[in-house]
Design an enzyme around this catalytic site. Structure first.
Site, PDB file in Angstrom:
ATOM      1  N   ASP A  57       1.018  -1.263   0.026  1.00 37.17           N
ATOM      2  CA  ASP A  57       0.102  -0.029   0.184  1.00 37.17           C
ATOM      3  C   ASP A  57       1.029   1.184  -0.007  1.00 37.17           C
ATOM      4  O   ASP A  57       1.839   1.190   0.846  1.00 37.17           O
ATOM      5  CB  ASP A  57      -0.964  -0.167   1.198  1.00 37.17           C
ATOM      6  CG  ASP A  57      -1.945  -1.313   1.138  1.00 37.17           C
ATOM      7  OD1 ASP A  57      -2.111  -1.902   0.172  1.00 37.17           O
ATOM      8  OD2 ASP A  57      -2.773  -1.133   2.305  1.00 37.17           O
ATOM      9  N   ASP A 101     -15.336  -3.606  -1.102  1.00 36.89           N
ATOM     10  CA  ASP A 101     -14.804  -2.988   0.336  1.00 36.89           C
ATOM     11  C   ASP A 101     -16.303  -3.184   1.031  1.00 36.89           C
ATOM     12  O   ASP A 101     -16.743  -2.151   0.925  1.00 36.89           O
ATOM     13  CB  ASP A 101     -14.134  -1.660   0.195  1.00 36.89           C
ATOM     14  CG  ASP A 101     -12.751  -1.971  -0.743  1.00 36.89           C
ATOM     15  OD1 ASP A 101     -12.396  -3.029  -0.847  1.00 36.89           O
ATOM     16  OD2 ASP A 101     -12.677  -1.041  -1.627  1.00 36.89           O
TER      17      ASP A 101
END
Length: 240
Positions: free
Chosen positions: A8, A129
């Site tokens: 990330d 998500d």
């Protein structure tokens, strides 16, 4: 089952967040490229990268760094975060990215999603998500009224081949995946499912394998050392 180490990227660095909270950040490396090379050297067969700045802003802030990552590796990478135009998808594909992950844009712009799938086929994945069964958008900062399971069925009907399913409340919490939710997703679709969020121990990995999922993304557990990539990959080889 493919194991995807997660990189990330925020402000050009390799970081992890707790439950997607931008105020709860841990920096693990100043060089995402070097981190990616380490995962490849440890035996990774596919890499998962996210532009966290892009996920929140809708701009592809770290595209140059991610291009560098793609070109530095001999293994495929998939990329998500702030990808909301065909132009950006094309830039990533041209840079050597194997799969582009659409999140917010897939929820809010059905015409864009359909065009992307028609243009790039299996190179497009969609990130689901979910928080309490509903999809969150804009780097998980906004909750929608879109229910995850019906939307997943809709994705399959338009030709999406791969989804990444993240239980936000599990992400970065080192508390194990939401196996019940993953099972419900698997019952709803024949698409490739990549599990994300909460994978903490080798036992978690083994349980995901028994579900015959396509893949699992592992982040914090690899960086903190509670899972050793080489150990679980050796287990994969033994199972083949």
């Amino acid at each position: 089952m493919i194991i995807f180490p997660a990189i990330d990227i925020r402000n050009g660095k390799c970081v992890r967040l707790r439950q997607g909270d931008y105020n709860q950040e841990t920096i693990y490396s100043n060089s995402p490229v070097e981190m990616a090379k380490e995962w490849e050297a440890s035996g990774a067969e596919y890499l998962h990268t996210v532009d966290l700045d892009g996920a929140k802003s809708g701009e592809s802030n770290n595209i140059n760094i991610i291009q560098d990552v793609a070109q530095a590796l001999s293994i495929p990478i998939q990329v998500g975060g702030g990808i909301r135009s065909l132009e950006v998808i094309d830039k990533y594909i041209q840079a050597g990215v194997s799969r582009v992950i659409l999140g917010t844009a897939a929820i809010t712009d059905s015409v864009f999603l359909q065009t992307a799938v028609e243009s790039y086929a299996e190179k497009i994945a969609v990130s689901i998500d979910a928080r309490n069964g509903f999809i969150a958008t804009d780097g998980w900062t906004k909750n929608s009224t879109v229910e995850a399971i019906p939307f997943i069925k809709q994705l399959e009907s338009i030709g999406v081949k791969t989804i990444i399913y993240t239980d936000i409340l599990k992400d970065g919490m080192m508390s194990g995946p939401n196996f019940q939710e993953l099972d419900a997703v698997q019952q709803a679709t024949t698409m490739n499912i990549i599990a994300s969020g909460g994978v903490t121990t080798e036992k978690d990995v083994q349980q995901l394998k028994t579900m015959n999922l396509y893949g699992a993304i592992i982040g914090k557990a690899l960086y903190d050392g509670s899972i050793k990539l080489q150990d679980i990959l050796e287990g994969e080889m033994d199972a083949r």
